[in-house]
Design a protein around this motif. Structure first.
Motif, mmCIF file in Angstrom:
data_model
loop_
_atom_site.group_PDB
_atom_site.id
_atom_site.type_symbol
_atom_site.label_atom_id
_atom_site.label_comp_id
_atom_site.label_asym_id
_atom_site.label_seq_id
_atom_site.Cartn_x
_atom_site.Cartn_y
_atom_site.Cartn_z
ATOM 1 N N ASP A 115 0.819 -1.216 0.000
ATOM 2 C CA ASP A 115 0.000 0.000 0.000
ATOM 3 C C ASP A 115 0.850 1.261 0.000
ATOM 4 O O ASP A 115 0.520 2.241 -0.665
ATOM 5 C CB ASP A 115 -0.937 0.018 1.204
ATOM 6 C CG ASP A 115 -2.180 -0.823 0.960
ATOM 7 O OD1 ASP A 115 -2.494 -1.089 -0.217
ATOM 8 O OD2 ASP A 115 -2.834 -1.224 1.938
ATOM 9 N N ARG A 116 1.960 1.249 0.746
ATOM 10 C CA ARG A 116 2.806 2.437 0.810
ATOM 11 C C ARG A 116 4.147 2.084 1.446
ATOM 12 O O ARG A 116 4.298 1.038 2.083
ATOM 13 C CB ARG A 116 2.129 3.551 1.620
ATOM 14 C CG ARG A 116 1.803 3.144 3.046
ATOM 15 C CD ARG A 116 0.937 4.180 3.750
ATOM 16 N NE ARG A 116 1.687 5.382 4.053
ATOM 17 C CZ ARG A 116 1.128 6.480 4.558
ATOM 18 N NH1 ARG A 116 -0.182 6.524 4.767
ATOM 19 N NH2 ARG A 116 1.860 7.540 4.841
ATOM 20 N N MET A 117 5.123 2.947 1.280
ATOM 21 C CA MET A 117 6.411 2.798 1.940
ATOM 22 C C MET A 117 6.837 4.176 2.428
ATOM 23 O O MET A 117 6.815 5.149 1.673
ATOM 24 C CB MET A 117 7.469 2.205 1.011
ATOM 25 C CG MET A 117 8.777 1.875 1.737
ATOM 26 S SD MET A 117 9.888 0.834 0.744
ATOM 27 C CE MET A 117 10.434 2.019 -0.484
ATOM 28 N N ASP A 118 7.226 4.263 3.695
ATOM 29 C CA ASP A 118 7.554 5.525 4.333
ATOM 30 C C ASP A 118 8.984 5.521 4.852
ATOM 31 O O ASP A 118 9.537 4.464 5.163
ATOM 32 C CB ASP A 118 6.610 5.802 5.508
ATOM 33 C CG ASP A 118 5.149 5.731 5.115
ATOM 34 O OD1 ASP A 118 4.833 6.172 3.994
ATOM 35 O OD2 ASP A 118 4.337 5.245 5.920
ATOM 36 N N SER A 119 9.553 6.701 4.967
ATOM 37 C CA SER A 119 10.888 6.856 5.545
ATOM 38 C C SER A 119 10.760 7.166 7.027
ATOM 39 O O SER A 119 9.930 7.965 7.438
ATOM 40 C CB SER A 119 11.635 8.001 4.850
ATOM 41 O OG SER A 119 11.767 7.766 3.473
#
Length: 211
Positions: free
Chosen positions: A126-130
Motif C-alpha cells: 500500500d505504501r512505503m515511508d521513511s
C-alpha cells in the motif's frame, strides 16, 4: 516493560516521506528475501509481543532456523517445532510427545517464514515511508484476500543491508502482534541441515493429526 515498549511503538509512528507504492518497493522486498536466502541455512532470535490492550502485553522469545528449502524450525524454552515442507512437527518437552499436523496459515510462525522466505505473492504493497528516527523504511502491506486473518501489516526494513528489523500486524479482530528480529547468522551447510530432520522423533510418542 510495557511502558517502554509503548514508547518504542509511538516513536516508530513518527514517519515522514510517504509516497505511493511503485516497482521499487516490490524490488526492496525481493532484495530482503535474497539477503536471507543467501545466508541459509541460518539462525536468528526473535521476540513475539502480543498486545491485548494499551496496558497489557505478553512476549515470547524464540530461536528461528531456516533452510534454503521450504523448511524451518523454531525453538522455545519448552517446545521444539519443525516444518518439514509439508507437515508441522511440535515436540513438547514436558510430556515428551510430538504432534504432527498441518501448518496453520494464520500462525505467527507461518508469518515469519513468509516474510523471510519471500512468499510475497499473496501480499499487496500500500505504501512505503521513511523513518527519520533510525533511517529505516516502513512498508505497509495487506493480504490480497480482504477476508484473510492478517489485515494491516508493517515491515521495518534496513534499506542498506536489506535486513528485516521488525514486523507487526493487525488480525481480523484488530489484535496487534509485533515481532522483532536479531541479525541472522549463517550455519554450516552440512551440519545446518540436521536441524530440520524429523527422524529425531522416531522413538517418541507421536500424535498424528494429519488429514
Amino acid at each position: 516493560m510495557v511502558n517502554r515498549l509503548g514508547l518504542i511503538l509511538i516513536i516508530n509512528t513518527l514517519i515522514v516521506g510517504a509516497y505511493a507504492s511503485g516497482p521499487g518497493d516490490r524490488q526492496l522486498l525481493e532484495q530482503l528475501s535474497d539477503y536471507y536466502y543467501a545466508k541459509t541455512p541460518l539462525v536468528l532470535t526473535f521476540e513475539i509481543i502480543q498486545y491485548f490492550d494499551e496496558a497489557d502485553s505478553q512476549s515470547l522469545i524464540g530461536t528461528f532456523y531456516m533452510s534454503s528449502e521450504d523448511k524451518f524450525r523454531t525453538d522455545f524454552i519448552d517446545q521444539e517445532i519443525i516444518f518439514d515442507g509439508e507437515w508441522l512437527w511440535s515436540w513438547d518437552q514436558e510430556n515428551d510427545q510430538v504432534v504432527v499436523e498441518t501448518l496453520d496459515p494464520q500462525s505467527s510462525l507461518k508469518f515469519i517464514f513468509d516474510m523471510l522466505h519471500g512468499n510475497w505473492e499473496s501480499f499487496i504493497i500500500d505504501r512505503m515511508d521513511s523513518n527519520q528516527t533510525d533511517s529505516s523504511v516502513v512498508m505497509e502491506l495487506r493480504t490480497a484476500d480482504e477476508n484473510a486473518f492478517f489485515q494491516t501489516i508493517h515491515l521495518n526494513i534496513n534499506p542498506i543491508t536489506k535486513e528485516l528489523l521488525s514486523a507487526d500486524y493487525l488480525d481480523y479482530k484488530d489484535g496487534k502482534t509485533e515481532i522483532r528480529f536479531s541479525s541472522p547468522e549463517q550455519l554450516d551447510k552440512e551440519s545446518g541441515q540436521t536441524f530440520f530432520d524429523t527422524k529425531r522423533y522416531e522413538n517418541k510418542e507421536i500424535i498424528d493429526l494429519r488429514p
